[in-house]
Design a protein around this motif. Structure first.
Motif, mmCIF file in Angstrom:
data_model
loop_
_atom_site.group_PDB
_atom_site.id
_atom_site.type_symbol
_atom_site.label_atom_id
_atom_site.label_comp_id
_atom_site.label_asym_id
_atom_site.label_seq_id
_atom_site.Cartn_x
_atom_site.Cartn_y
_atom_site.Cartn_z
ATOM 1 N N SER A 63 14.685 6.775 15.855
ATOM 2 C CA SER A 63 15.571 7.874 16.246
ATOM 3 C C SER A 63 17.045 7.493 16.155
ATOM 4 N N LEU A 64 17.333 6.267 15.728
ATOM 5 C CA LEU A 64 18.724 5.837 15.615
ATOM 6 C C LEU A 64 19.585 6.719 14.707
ATOM 7 N N PRO A 65 19.037 7.278 13.614
ATOM 8 C CA PRO A 65 19.864 8.149 12.769
ATOM 9 C C PRO A 65 20.456 9.347 13.506
ATOM 10 N N ILE A 66 20.073 9.551 14.779
ATOM 11 C CA ILE A 66 20.658 10.652 15.541
ATOM 12 C C ILE A 66 22.179 10.515 15.626
ATOM 13 N N PHE A 67 22.683 9.278 15.610
ATOM 14 C CA PHE A 67 24.128 9.074 15.728
ATOM 15 C C PHE A 67 24.893 9.629 14.530
ATOM 16 N N PRO A 68 24.565 9.234 13.283
ATOM 17 C CA PRO A 68 25.282 9.840 12.161
ATOM 18 C C PRO A 68 24.989 11.322 11.996
ATOM 19 N N VAL A 69 23.771 11.733 12.343
ATOM 20 C CA VAL A 69 23.391 13.141 12.200
ATOM 21 C C VAL A 69 24.246 14.029 13.108
ATOM 22 N N VAL A 70 24.374 13.634 14.378
ATOM 23 C CA VAL A 70 25.189 14.415 15.315
ATOM 24 C C VAL A 70 26.651 14.413 14.883
ATOM 25 N N PHE A 71 27.109 13.259 14.407
ATOM 26 C CA PHE A 71 28.500 13.165 13.953
ATOM 27 C C PHE A 71 28.746 14.093 12.764
ATOM 28 N N ILE A 72 27.789 14.148 11.821
ATOM 29 C CA ILE A 72 27.912 15.041 10.669
ATOM 30 C C ILE A 72 27.934 16.498 11.120
ATOM 31 N N MET A 73 27.073 16.836 12.089
ATOM 32 C CA MET A 73 27.014 18.218 12.578
ATOM 33 C C MET A 73 28.311 18.635 13.270
ATOM 34 N N ILE A 74 28.994 17.676 13.869
ATOM 35 C CA ILE A 74 30.283 17.975 14.497
ATOM 36 C C ILE A 74 31.389 18.034 13.449
ATOM 37 N N LEU A 75 31.344 17.056 12.520
ATOM 38 C CA LEU A 75 32.433 16.925 11.558
ATOM 39 C C LEU A 75 32.408 17.996 10.471
ATOM 40 N N ALA A 76 31.215 18.432 10.038
ATOM 41 C CA ALA A 76 31.113 19.396 8.929
ATOM 42 C C ALA A 76 31.846 20.713 9.220
ATOM 43 N N PRO A 77 31.629 21.363 10.383
ATOM 44 C CA PRO A 77 32.385 22.586 10.665
ATOM 45 C C PRO A 77 33.891 22.323 10.839
ATOM 46 N N ILE A 78 34.236 21.194 11.480
ATOM 47 C CA ILE A 78 35.653 20.847 11.650
ATOM 48 C C ILE A 78 36.310 20.667 10.284
ATOM 49 N N TYR A 79 35.601 19.988 9.390
ATOM 50 C CA TYR A 79 36.125 19.760 8.040
ATOM 51 C C TYR A 79 36.350 21.089 7.315
ATOM 52 N N ASP A 80 35.369 21.993 7.413
ATOM 53 C CA ASP A 80 35.445 23.251 6.657
ATOM 54 C C ASP A 80 36.462 24.227 7.240
#
Length: 581
Positions: free
Chosen positions: A384-401
């Protein structure tokens, strides 16, 4: 006559609906149609990643493969799945629509998951449990049981490949690229495609992985099977809204034809150079050609002269009369092949990044398995460690767009704001940092194991798994920038007849990265095992591996790859003027 012209204006040229009728503007395509693709991507990636992220432990603990064999089988499986995206992209461009390829691929993946579910549920289809007699004696999976395991895995790989090769391009085709609004929406689609991919991954590496570890693997495979099955009616729900690109024949045929014609004509020119000049002189337009046609032809020639500096040897494919009608090439076909060769150079530079990402599914999971994975009273599964990059991507993707890109557009006064190649470059830079961090964390982990006297123990080390999360965070950020940038770059820059195939290169880069990881691990073990030294990455106990040295090697290779990327990125000239300021 007027009625026919009006009908032509309201139709999407080269697109049809799901019943093979001409697609109509205002009725087919748009963000609503693409939203069905985004929902399906959540379900599809959940089905795939739920097993892939934890597969190394399943192969080790239930199929009794060694850690190195488990790691190599996982990277081979994931590499094959992404490599097969080329097949999905090719079929979408050449024979079927992306719409049909998705449906066929989903059924294939469903069948593979059924086989894996049945095997995980039946103890008679798995190797017997290890015998506890001082030393554990484990029987490795073999014979018919191994055949069943790998049949299921590679049917899943075939289905995943077809989906990855067709789904992104199918969603991107829903937008009108002739308008700035349509191009901006397409860019937003690719950002949210990665966001939805992460949503599926989040459910996979938390809920499904927890179920696999605590309730049994048959439940994990069962959830994946149900998810991919339900994605089919969800996808079909948008059928009335989709516009589907009409297949335009094999893009590979065009590429091969131009390369062969260039080679043959160059050889012929060397033998009879005067013929080539004579042919060029007699190939001008006849006197009866209209002024408009002459102007159009002149513009095409000028365009060819300005865009043919990189691969001049291909120009001969369109010069003179071919020795056979099958080798007749137009100027447009030659230019299309040049574009493909240019984007292949960028593609090659992203393989090393994905080789780094492969470590998240193998050695990083095994590292975390030796550490304290408790979060309060909750024990977190290592997978379940990939939860860290996954959550970060979910936060960063809308901010980026919604914030970064609009701000960049204002600053640069361009439609894109941040170019595709800049995004990819940022991702490559982050991968270098990730490997450096990974090496430092492994040094710390081994020091703790040594100082606490737990080098040969199976007890958790007195160090939190949050240290491993650092490398996941950097690599997750690198993945967001690179994957979204690559998908849009390949789709936008590729010739219209090759878009699905070109977009699938994003996944092929992942495949090549996984295969390269396997090759590097094997080479490292062979080289470091010379003169009776113990190889860096061999043995069942990861505490005795020299993983930190391997990570430093990856860091150096990533830095050299980044310099290679800068060389080609600085020379690249965008083909699509529509997306430029």
């Amino acid at each position: 006559m007027e009625l026919e012209e009006n009908q032509q204006e309201t139709r999407w040229e080269d697109y049809v609906d799901w019943r093979n009728r001409p697609a109509v503007k205002g009725r087919h395509g748009g963000m609503l149609a693409a939203s069905f693709v985004l929902v399906v991507e959540i379900m599809e990636n959940l089905a795939y990643l739920a097993n892939a992220s934890n597969l190394v432990l399943y192969l080790r603990d239930y199929m009794h493969l060694s850690p190195s064999k488990s790691a190599n089988n996982v990277t081979n499986f994931m590499g094959t799945a992404f490599l097969l995206a080329l097949l999905g992209g090719f079929l979408s461009d050449a024979l079927f629509t992306a719409y049909h390829i998705y449906l066929i691929s989903a059924v294939v993946e469903f069948l593979g998951l059924i086989i894996l579910t049945v095997q995980a549920r039946s103890s008679s289809l798995k190797p017997p449990p290890c015998t506890k007699t001082g030393l554990d004696i484990c029987e490795e999976v073999h014979g018919g049981k191994a055949a069943m395991l790998f049949l299921g895995l590679y049917l899943v790989a075939l289905g995943v490949g077809g989906i990855k090769g067709s789904l992104p391009s199918h969603g991107a085709e829903q937008f009108d690229e002739s308008t700035p609004q349509g191009r901006k929406q397409r860019s937003t689609f690719f950002n949210y495609f990665v966001f939805c991919l992460s949503c599926g991954a989040l459910i996979a590496v938390t809920l499904v992985v927890w179920i696999e570890d605590n309730k049994g693997w048959e439940w994990g495979f069962g959830i994946s099977t149900l998810s991919i099955l339900l994605s089919i009616p969800v996808f079909l729900s948008g059928s009335a809204l989709y516009r589907n690109k009409i297949p335009s024949g094999s893009p590979l045929t065009t590429i091969v034809k131009v390369l062969v014609a260039a080679f043959v004509n160059t050889c012929m020119k060397k033998k009879t150079p005067s013929n080539a000049i004579a042919n060029m002189g007699t190939s001008s337009s006849p006197p009866t050609t209209t002024n408009k046609e002459v102007e159009k032809d002149t513009k095409q020639k000028e365009s060819t002269e300005t865009t043919s500096n990189s691969f001049k040897f291909l120009n001969s494919a369109a010069e003179g009369d071919p020795i056979h009608v099958a080798l007749q090439c137009s100027v447009q076909q030659v230019e299309d092949v040049k574009v493909v060769l240019k984007i292949l150079r960028i593609f090659a530079c992203t393989i090393m990044l994905n080789c780094c990402l492969a470590q998240l599914s193998t050695f990083s999971v095994q590292q975390a398995a030796t550490m304290n994975t408790k979060l309060g009273s909750l024990k977190v599964p290592p997978a379940s460690l990939p939860i860290f990059p996954v959550v970060f991507i979910m936060i960063l993707a809308p901010i980026y767009d919604h914030f970064i890109v609009p701000f960049a557009r204002k600053v640069t006064k361009s439609e894109m704001g941040i170019t595709h190649l800049q995004r990819i470059g940022i991702g490559l830079l982050l991968s270098i940092l990730a490997m450096g961090v990974a090496a430092l964390v492994e040094i710390k982990r081994k020091r703790v194991a040594t100082s606490s006297g737990l080098l040969d123990s199976t007890e958790p080390l007195p160090i939190t798994f949050f240290w491993i999360a650092l490398q996941y965070l950097f690599l997750g950020s690198a993945d967001l920038f690179t994957l979204a940038g690559l998908l849009e770059f390949f789709f936008t820059e590729a010739p219209l007849s090759m878009r699905s195939l070109a977009t699938s290169l994003s996944w092929v880069s992942l495949a090549m990265g996984y295969y390269l990881s396997t090759v590097i691990v094997s080479i490292v073990n062979n080289v470091t095992g010379i003169s009776k030294h113990k190889p860096w990455l061999s043995g069942s106990n990861i505490n005795h591996h020299h993983l930190e040295r391997f990570y430093w090697l990856m860091c150096v290779l990533s830095a050299l790859n980044f310099l290679h990327y800068l060389f080609w990125a600085c020379k690249y000239k965008y083909r699509s003027n529509k997306s430029r300021p």
